[in-house]
Scaffold this active site. Structure first.
Site, PDB file in Angstrom:
ATOM      1  N   CYS A 144      21.473  47.469  67.046  1.00  0.00           N
ATOM      2  CA  CYS A 144      21.389  48.912  66.805  1.00  0.00           C
ATOM      3  C   CYS A 144      19.931  49.309  66.574  1.00  0.00           C
ATOM      4  O   CYS A 144      19.109  49.126  67.451  1.00  0.00           O
ATOM      5  CB  CYS A 144      22.305  49.328  65.658  1.00  0.00           C
ATOM      6  SG  CYS A 144      22.669  51.122  65.689  1.00  0.00           S
ATOM      7  N   LYS A 165      26.817  63.095  66.864  1.00  0.00           N
ATOM      8  CA  LYS A 165      26.861  61.651  66.669  1.00  0.00           C
ATOM      9  C   LYS A 165      27.784  60.989  67.681  1.00  0.00           C
ATOM     10  O   LYS A 165      28.909  61.453  67.917  1.00  0.00           O
ATOM     11  CB  LYS A 165      27.345  61.333  65.253  1.00  0.00           C
ATOM     12  CG  LYS A 165      27.292  59.865  64.877  1.00  0.00           C
ATOM     13  CD  LYS A 165      27.721  59.663  63.431  1.00  0.00           C
ATOM     14  CE  LYS A 165      27.568  58.214  63.008  1.00  0.00           C
ATOM     15  NZ  LYS A 165      27.969  58.007  61.593  1.00  0.00           N
ATOM     16  N   SER A 194      28.244  53.963  66.703  1.00  0.00           N
ATOM     17  CA  SER A 194      27.997  54.812  65.544  1.00  0.00           C
ATOM     18  C   SER A 194      26.495  55.058  65.442  1.00  0.00           C
ATOM     19  O   SER A 194      25.780  54.306  64.790  1.00  0.00           O
ATOM     20  CB  SER A 194      28.527  54.150  64.267  1.00  0.00           C
ATOM     21  OG  SER A 194      28.264  54.958  63.139  1.00  0.00           O
ATOM     22  N   HIS A 236      28.066  48.235  68.009  1.00  0.00           N
ATOM     23  CA  HIS A 236      28.424  47.428  66.841  1.00  0.00           C
ATOM     24  C   HIS A 236      29.656  46.544  67.059  1.00  0.00           C
ATOM     25  O   HIS A 236      30.693  46.745  66.416  1.00  0.00           O
ATOM     26  CB  HIS A 236      28.648  48.339  65.638  1.00  0.00           C
ATOM     27  CG  HIS A 236      27.392  48.973  65.144  1.00  0.00           C
ATOM     28  ND1 HIS A 236      26.448  48.303  64.405  1.00  0.00           N
ATOM     29  CD2 HIS A 236      26.923  50.245  65.286  1.00  0.00           C
ATOM     30  CE1 HIS A 236      25.446  49.113  64.100  1.00  0.00           C
ATOM     31  NE2 HIS A 236      25.707  50.298  64.630  1.00  0.00           N
ATOM     32  N   GLU A 238      29.905  43.757  65.832  1.00  0.00           N
ATOM     33  CA  GLU A 238      30.080  42.993  64.583  1.00  0.00           C
ATOM     34  C   GLU A 238      30.943  43.734  63.562  1.00  0.00           C
ATOM     35  O   GLU A 238      31.353  43.146  62.549  1.00  0.00           O
ATOM     36  CB  GLU A 238      28.719  42.669  63.961  1.00  0.00           C
ATOM     37  CG  GLU A 238      28.086  43.765  63.120  1.00  0.00           C
ATOM     38  CD  GLU A 238      27.406  44.854  63.943  1.00  0.00           C
ATOM     39  OE1 GLU A 238      26.859  45.799  63.340  1.00  0.00           O
ATOM     40  OE2 GLU A 238      27.413  44.758  65.200  1.00  0.00           O
ATOM     41  N   ARG A 250      33.371  58.410  54.111  1.00  0.00           N
ATOM     42  CA  ARG A 250      32.173  58.707  53.322  1.00  0.00           C
ATOM     43  C   ARG A 250      31.633  60.097  53.667  1.00  0.00           C
ATOM     44  O   ARG A 250      31.305  60.887  52.780  1.00  0.00           O
ATOM     45  CB  ARG A 250      31.112  57.646  53.593  1.00  0.00           C
ATOM     46  CG  ARG A 250      29.762  57.875  52.932  1.00  0.00           C
ATOM     47  CD  ARG A 250      28.706  57.033  53.615  1.00  0.00           C
ATOM     48  NE  ARG A 250      28.517  57.459  55.011  1.00  0.00           N
ATOM     49  CZ  ARG A 250      28.023  56.666  55.966  1.00  0.00           C
ATOM     50  NH1 ARG A 250      27.689  55.421  55.696  1.00  0.00           N
ATOM     51  NH2 ARG A 250      27.864  57.133  57.204  1.00  0.00           N
TER      52      ARG A 250
END
Length: 307
Positions: A144, A165, A194, A236, A238, A250
């Protein structure tokens, strides 16, 4: 073969409970082989979560891995206990001064996409890390923001802000089935995304770098940089099953404008449990990276960086 971790590192018990082969320092010292030395330069706020994610993937390979945790020298984290950082992490300046070498280095993302690279407080030091990898690391994997920063440093490829986003599980295409890093990959796959920035296909190609995985929706995902013995991934694989949910919850709690992560929840319904559709490709990619390191790294650590 297992990954070697300190027995009191939180990831040790987490991975062992999941069936990942882990080994303490004492047990590893009784084996007459050289483990691969893999470092993790962890730039993420939630250090322990990130440790678990990457240790889980590289610990699933059939080789003994010696896992080292590294941090930026002056930057202080606010989200991880100081005792954890003092116990398990070494500042990069200490690693650099020691002259030690690594078979592989992972450089994580960081939540600083909105900043110009040169405005990042530790930019000078991380640029020094990038140069250091050329003489002290056999293969580097930038993830990233870590990958974006590396491709900017070595090739001046810019990042571009997005209007909204890029957030969700996005379908990608395998553009290089013959690559050793994509052994066993499907022709297409779902990968979590993301980020607020993008790298453009035309600018990466102009730098002469092969794009291995791409998406019509969110652009290049995995890029190889043979001259610098590096891979750059901008998404991502991972991530845990619930990581996108944690990010979404969040932002909702903070009253930030955020879309429901696309193609993540069943029927895009946040009240339902998300489904993990990328785990197998995550293990394939990081397992292939470790295998490629094993096949090509010098047995004598002192010869690393002399390629």
């Amino acid at each position: 073969m297992p990954i070697k971790l300190p027995s009191d590192l939180p990831a040790y018990d987490v991975l062992r409970s999941e069936g990942v082969m882990v080994m303490s320092d004492d047990a590893a010292s009784r084996q007459d082989i050289r483990p691969l030395r893999i470092g993790l330069l962890n730039l993420m706020p939630k250090k322990i979560q990130t440790e678990n994610q990457f240790a889980r993937l590289i610990g699933a390979t059939p080789l003994q891995i010696e896992f080292s945790l590294i941090r930026m020298t002056e930057h202080q984290t606010k989200n991880t206990a100081a005792t954890h950082m003092e116990t398990f992490y070494r500042p990069f300046a200490e690693v650099e001064a020691s002259g030690e070498r690594f078979d592989g280095l992972l450089i994580t993302g960081a939540p600083i996409e909105h900043l110009d690279y040169e405005d990042v407080t530790y930019w000078d030091e991380i640029a020094r890390v990038f140069e250091w990898t050329q003489t002290h690391v056999h293969s580097t994997f930038g993830v990233c923001w870590g990958g974006m920063a590396m491709i900017h440093h070595f090739h001046n490829v810019p990042k571009h802000m997005l209007e909204a986003k890029a957030f969700g599980c996005v379908r990608h295409k395998n553009l290089s089935p013959a690559s050793p890093y994509l052994r066993g990959f499907s022709d297409d796959m779902v990968i979590p995304v993301s980020r607020w920035t993008e790298l453009r296909r035309s600018e990466i190609e102009a730098a002469g770098l092969p794009i291995l995985i791409d998406s019509e929706e969110t652009g290049p995902c995995l890029v190889e940089d043979p001259d610098h013995r590096a891979l750059y991934i901008f998404n991502h694989l991972e991530y845990d099953s619930g990581t996108l949910k944690e990010e979404y919850d969040r932002d909702v709690e903070a009253n930030k404008t955020i879309n429901v992560p696309a193609n993540y929840y069943p029927d895009d319904d946040p009240s339902r449990d998300p489904q993990n559709r990328w785990r197998s490709h995550a293990h394939l990619l990081y397992g292939n990276w470790i295998n490629q390191i094993y096949q090509t790294t010098p047995y004598d650590l002192n010869n690393i960086g002399q390629e």
